[in-house]
Design a protein around this motif. Structure first.
Motif, PDB file in Angstrom:
ATOM      1  N   ARG A 202      25.940  30.507  41.512  1.00  0.00           N
ATOM      2  CA  ARG A 202      26.934  31.588  41.546  1.00  0.00           C
ATOM      3  C   ARG A 202      26.948  32.302  42.889  1.00  0.00           C
ATOM      4  NH1 ARG A 202      29.572  29.416  37.521  1.00  0.00           N
ATOM      5  NH2 ARG A 202      28.287  29.199  35.650  1.00  0.00           N
ATOM      6  N   ALA A 203      25.927  32.058  43.727  1.00  0.00           N
ATOM      7  CA  ALA A 203      25.861  32.719  45.035  1.00  0.00           C
ATOM      8  C   ALA A 203      26.336  31.810  46.158  1.00  0.00           C
ATOM      9  CB  ALA A 203      24.431  33.182  45.313  1.00  0.00           C
ATOM     10  N   ALA A 204      26.990  30.704  45.849  1.00  0.00           N
ATOM     11  CA  ALA A 204      27.403  29.739  46.872  1.00  0.00           C
ATOM     12  C   ALA A 204      28.643  30.219  47.615  1.00  0.00           C
ATOM     13  CB  ALA A 204      27.677  28.383  46.224  1.00  0.00           C
ATOM     14  N   ASP A 205      28.640  29.968  48.916  1.00  0.00           N
ATOM     15  CA  ASP A 205      29.809  30.241  49.764  1.00  0.00           C
ATOM     16  C   ASP A 205      30.528  28.913  49.994  1.00  0.00           C
ATOM     17  OD1 ASP A 205      31.700  31.052  51.534  1.00  0.00           O
ATOM     18  OD2 ASP A 205      30.319  31.614  53.135  1.00  0.00           O
ATOM     19  N   ILE A 251      27.974  36.251  51.332  1.00  0.00           N
ATOM     20  CA  ILE A 251      27.565  37.614  51.671  1.00  0.00           C
ATOM     21  C   ILE A 251      27.885  38.569  50.522  1.00  0.00           C
ATOM     22  CG2 ILE A 251      27.932  39.512  53.278  1.00  0.00           C
ATOM     23  CD1 ILE A 251      28.546  37.455  55.434  1.00  0.00           C
ATOM     24  N   GLY A 252      29.080  38.462  49.976  1.00  0.00           N
ATOM     25  CA  GLY A 252      29.479  39.298  48.846  1.00  0.00           C
ATOM     26  C   GLY A 252      30.069  38.442  47.748  1.00  0.00           C
ATOM     27  N   ILE A 253      29.801  38.808  46.503  1.00  0.00           N
ATOM     28  CA  ILE A 253      30.255  38.029  45.355  1.00  0.00           C
ATOM     29  C   ILE A 253      31.514  38.661  44.788  1.00  0.00           C
ATOM     30  CG2 ILE A 253      29.679  37.275  43.014  1.00  0.00           C
ATOM     31  CD1 ILE A 253      26.814  37.053  43.850  1.00  0.00           C
ATOM     32  N   ASP A 254      32.568  37.869  44.696  1.00  0.00           N
ATOM     33  CA  ASP A 254      33.819  38.293  44.083  1.00  0.00           C
ATOM     34  C   ASP A 254      33.814  37.789  42.639  1.00  0.00           C
ATOM     35  OD1 ASP A 254      36.362  38.794  43.222  1.00  0.00           O
ATOM     36  OD2 ASP A 254      37.381  37.949  44.958  1.00  0.00           O
ATOM     37  N   PRO A 255      33.736  38.688  41.629  1.00  0.00           N
ATOM     38  CA  PRO A 255      33.669  38.228  40.232  1.00  0.00           C
ATOM     39  C   PRO A 255      34.846  37.357  39.828  1.00  0.00           C
ATOM     40  CG  PRO A 255      33.079  40.549  40.389  1.00  0.00           C
ATOM     41  CD  PRO A 255      33.625  40.141  41.729  1.00  0.00           C
ATOM     42  N   LEU A 256      36.042  37.681  40.325  1.00  0.00           N
ATOM     43  CA  LEU A 256      37.212  36.888  39.967  1.00  0.00           C
ATOM     44  C   LEU A 256      37.115  35.486  40.570  1.00  0.00           C
ATOM     45  CD1 LEU A 256      39.919  36.823  38.529  1.00  0.00           C
ATOM     46  CD2 LEU A 256      40.996  37.697  40.619  1.00  0.00           C
ATOM     47  N   GLU A 257      36.679  35.410  41.831  1.00  0.00           N
ATOM     48  CA  GLU A 257      36.510  34.103  42.461  1.00  0.00           C
ATOM     49  C   GLU A 257      35.401  33.311  41.780  1.00  0.00           C
ATOM     50  OE1 GLU A 257      34.860  32.554  46.751  1.00  0.00           O
ATOM     51  OE2 GLU A 257      36.464  34.063  46.748  1.00  0.00           O
ATOM     52  N   SER A 258      34.340  33.999  41.388  1.00  0.00           N
ATOM     53  CA  SER A 258      33.239  33.327  40.689  1.00  0.00           C
ATOM     54  C   SER A 258      33.711  32.730  39.377  1.00  0.00           C
ATOM     55  CB  SER A 258      32.100  34.318  40.453  1.00  0.00           C
ATOM     56  OG  SER A 258      31.038  33.707  39.757  1.00  0.00           O
ATOM     57  N   GLN A 260      36.744  31.633  38.763  1.00  0.00           N
ATOM     58  CA  GLN A 260      37.544  30.450  39.080  1.00  0.00           C
ATOM     59  C   GLN A 260      36.656  29.272  39.483  1.00  0.00           C
ATOM     60  OE1 GLN A 260      41.015  31.107  41.605  1.00  0.00           O
ATOM     61  NE2 GLN A 260      40.983  33.280  41.116  1.00  0.00           N
ATOM     62  N   LEU A 261      35.593  29.565  40.232  1.00  0.00           N
ATOM     63  CA  LEU A 261      34.686  28.497  40.642  1.00  0.00           C
ATOM     64  C   LEU A 261      33.950  27.893  39.453  1.00  0.00           C
ATOM     65  CD1 LEU A 261      33.123  29.949  43.924  1.00  0.00           C
ATOM     66  CD2 LEU A 261      34.709  28.028  43.715  1.00  0.00           C
ATOM     67  N   SER A 262      33.782  28.667  38.383  1.00  0.00           N
ATOM     68  CA  SER A 262      33.055  28.144  37.218  1.00  0.00           C
ATOM     69  C   SER A 262      33.799  27.006  36.540  1.00  0.00           C
ATOM     70  CB  SER A 262      32.814  29.271  36.218  1.00  0.00           C
ATOM     71  OG  SER A 262      34.040  29.726  35.654  1.00  0.00           O
ATOM     72  N   THR A 263      35.098  26.875  36.807  1.00  0.00           N
ATOM     73  CA  THR A 263      35.880  25.791  36.207  1.00  0.00           C
ATOM     74  C   THR A 263      36.102  24.627  37.168  1.00  0.00           C
ATOM     75  OG1 THR A 263      37.965  26.854  36.868  1.00  0.00           O
ATOM     76  CG2 THR A 263      37.068  27.447  34.718  1.00  0.00           C
ATOM     77  N   ALA A 264      35.539  24.707  38.376  1.00  0.00           N
ATOM     78  CA  ALA A 264      35.721  23.633  39.354  1.00  0.00           C
ATOM     79  C   ALA A 264      34.928  22.395  38.941  1.00  0.00           C
ATOM     80  CB  ALA A 264      35.282  24.101  40.739  1.00  0.00           C
ATOM     81  N   GLY A 359      41.142  45.792  30.444  1.00  0.00           N
ATOM     82  CA  GLY A 359      41.041  44.348  30.207  1.00  0.00           C
ATOM     83  C   GLY A 359      40.708  43.566  31.457  1.00  0.00           C
ATOM     84  N   ASP A 360      39.954  44.173  32.374  1.00  0.00           N
ATOM     85  CA  ASP A 360      39.603  43.529  33.646  1.00  0.00           C
ATOM     86  C   ASP A 360      38.458  42.553  33.415  1.00  0.00           C
ATOM     87  OD1 ASP A 360      39.167  42.779  36.210  1.00  0.00           O
ATOM     88  OD2 ASP A 360      38.550  44.759  36.955  1.00  0.00           O
ATOM     89  N   LEU A 361      38.791  41.279  33.188  1.00  0.00           N
ATOM     90  CA  LEU A 361      37.769  40.274  32.909  1.00  0.00           C
ATOM     91  C   LEU A 361      36.884  39.969  34.108  1.00  0.00           C
ATOM     92  CD1 LEU A 361      39.681  37.678  30.694  1.00  0.00           C
ATOM     93  CD2 LEU A 361      37.851  39.239  29.999  1.00  0.00           C
ATOM     94  N   SER A 362      37.315  40.368  35.304  1.00  0.00           N
ATOM     95  CA  SER A 362      36.464  40.136  36.464  1.00  0.00           C
ATOM     96  C   SER A 362      35.177  40.947  36.381  1.00  0.00           C
ATOM     97  CB  SER A 362      37.218  40.477  37.748  1.00  0.00           C
ATOM     98  OG  SER A 362      37.512  41.858  37.816  1.00  0.00           O
TER      99      SER A 362
END
Length: 512
Positions: A202-205, A251-258, A260-264, A359-362
């Motif tokens: 989850r910390a990958a760039d 450097i910083g974790i974006d919950p929304l991007e994380s 999306q990456l979980s489904t890659a 309802g902010d799922l991020s």
């Protein structure tokens, strides 16, 4: 004198005719068994520099026909510092076929030895490591030119050697891997290598994936986020033997991007539970094994993650596994602490109130192995907010309170978390209509710091949840329903009169 002059002239004419006939091109010929004079043999190895990736001139008689070789993905890089998808280079373990036109004695299948050489008939050992098949064909043709006139050499890759690559950084199983290639199989790409290494953490760039190649130690950078968002296959570079891949730490974790990456395709498998620690204002703090179960308020008191869902485990699911939040939880300042592969610690701020209100799922952050969740203590929580928290999926499902005194069913009662005082009284059967003091009750509470708080609460069954007349309850609260004034008087009178009544009964017994 003319006779002597004509004889040499005729001889010279015959020799010229023989020389002209010998220069006429014929098909490839086998070498004679008589070796050439030693002074004409040059035993120095001939190593030609790799030429540009173009077909050699026709005059050399060299051609390359790839047969049963793996398909190379055409991932053309469009950045100056990125290696192009060059032709395959030979190395130890490759199996090749050499065809020397019209000389079957020298044709056949050969394997590149561990030192990167081919052991060929007549010419012996020849180094081909790091050369493309076309370059190696040209080199072999030059060596055979000493023994065969105008040799037509074709070198084909029959079976590619296993690729040895290294994957490090923010992947679940960093290390070295060997990838075997079968006939017609495409060369692996960066995403294939990441999947083999267990997927990204989850910390990958993923925007700065680094790849270093043996012949280009400076390396280059691939943007896999561009691949996901824009379907740019040029970012998914085909790998070569000896490539090194490094996934840096973001450097910083974006919950929304994380999320999306979980489904890659190169995300980690989420079937296995992950181990996390949960501390602070939860019912049962401690370490837990959490899977991606879909928890609810009715099953939040379970101690396991539940189903085999392939959805990633989130912070709310982990809180549910720990029994839910307490009434003192500050869900606006929840923290997730994460240790990266570099050994640094990242802190992710989470506002679960935004999850409930907007309802902010991020805000429902996806967890990874080793995360620590901290739920801090709130300074003050209003009664309406406490009631709303009680209905959240990550709140404690049931709490226990004691209702004693003048109620129909005194004792321990089970009520939903953050239920108001009125609800506990009703669960206990309500007031005893003849004995209870119905307008005021006592609320006794044991605070986390060890102190005891006791206060009187005016009862109003028509009031909404509020701190004055209908406060929300906490686990192990005690509600005391006292006797009414009349009941207290009659009970006192009975206590006084009862001994006198007993004395009268004794007198009657003895007939006094």
């Amino acid at each position: 004198m003319r006779k002597h002059f004509n004889q040499p002239l005729v001889g010279l004419t015959i020799l010229a005719a023989i020389a002209a006939a010998g220069a006429t091109p014929v098909k490839a010929q086998l070498p004679t068994f008589s070796p050439p004079p030693p002074k004409e043999i040059d035993n120095t190895p001939i190593i030609l520099p790799p030429p540009p990736l173009i077909q050699p001139p026709a005059a050399t008689g060299v051609r390359t026909v790839p047969i049963n070789s793996p398909t190379i993905a055409t991932a053309q890089c469009n950045r100056n510092n990125r290696p192009l998808t060059e032709a395959y280079t030979l190395g130890s373990g490759d199996q090749v076929r050499l065809d020397l036109f019209d000389v079957p004695e020298y044709s056949g299948q050969y394997q590149v030895l561990v030192d990167g050489t081919l052991n060929l008939p007549v010419i012996g050992s020849l180094s081909v490591a790091g050369l493309t098949p076309s370059t190696a064909s040209e080199l072999i043709s030059g060596r055979y030119a000493r023994y065969v006139r105008r040799p037509l050499v074709t070198l084909s890759l029959i079976k590619a050697r296993p690729l040895k690559i290294a994957v490090g950084g923010e992947v679940n199983r960093p290390g070295a891997y060997s990838i075997s290639l079968t006939d017609g199989q495409q060369f692996p790409t960066i995403t294939d290598a990441i999947k083999i290494a267990g997927g990204i953490t989850r910390a990958a760039d993923v925007r700065s994936v680094q790849i270093r190649r043996v012949d280009n130690r400076r390396g280059c950078t691939a943007d896999l986020w561009n691949l996901l968002q824009n379907s740019n296959l040029g970012e998914d570079i085909s790998l070569r033997d000896g490539d090194e891949i490094l996934i840096p730490t973001t450097i910083g974790i974006d919950p929304l991007e994380s999320r999306q990456l979980s489904t890659a395709s190169f995300a980690p498998s989420t079937v296995e539970p992950i181990k996390v620690a949960i501390v602070g204002e939860v019912v049962r703090p401690g370490p837990y094994s959490v899977s991606a179960a879909t928890a609810s308020a009715t099953n939040a008191d379970r101690t396991s993650g539940g189903s085999n869902s392939r959805e990633p485990a989130t912070i709310t699911q982990a809180i549910q596994v720990a029994g839910g939040i307490t009434q003192l939880a500050d869900i606006r300042r929840v923290q997730v602490q994460r240790t990266t592969r570099e050994g640094t610690r990242q802190v992710i701020e989470v506002n679960l109130w935004n999850l409930l209100q907007e309802g902010d799922l991020s805000q429902d952050v996806i967890l990874q192995e080793g995360d620590t969740i901290t739920v801090p203590t709130a300074v003050a929580i209003s009664a309406p907010e406490a009631t709303e928290l009680a209905s959240a999926s990550f709140s404690a499902a049931i709490i226990s309170v004691n209702v004693v005194g003048e109620v129909k069913k005194p004792g321990v009662v089970q009520i939903p978390a953050n239920s108001p005082l009125n609800q506990a009284l009703l669960v206990a059967g309500g007031f005893d209509p003849r004995r209870a003091k119905k307008n005021v009750v006592e609320l006794i509470r044991l605070n986390p710091n060890g102190t005891v708080e006791k206060r009187e609460v005016e009862v109003d069954f028509t009031a909404a949840v509020n701190d004055q007349t209908n406060p929300p309850l906490r686990p192990n609260d005690v509600i005391v329903v006292n006797r009414s004034g009349l009941t207290s008087f009659t009970d006192t009178l009975n206590n006084v009169v009862s001994p006198i009544g007993g004395l009268f009964t004794l007198f009657r017994f003895f007939g006094l």
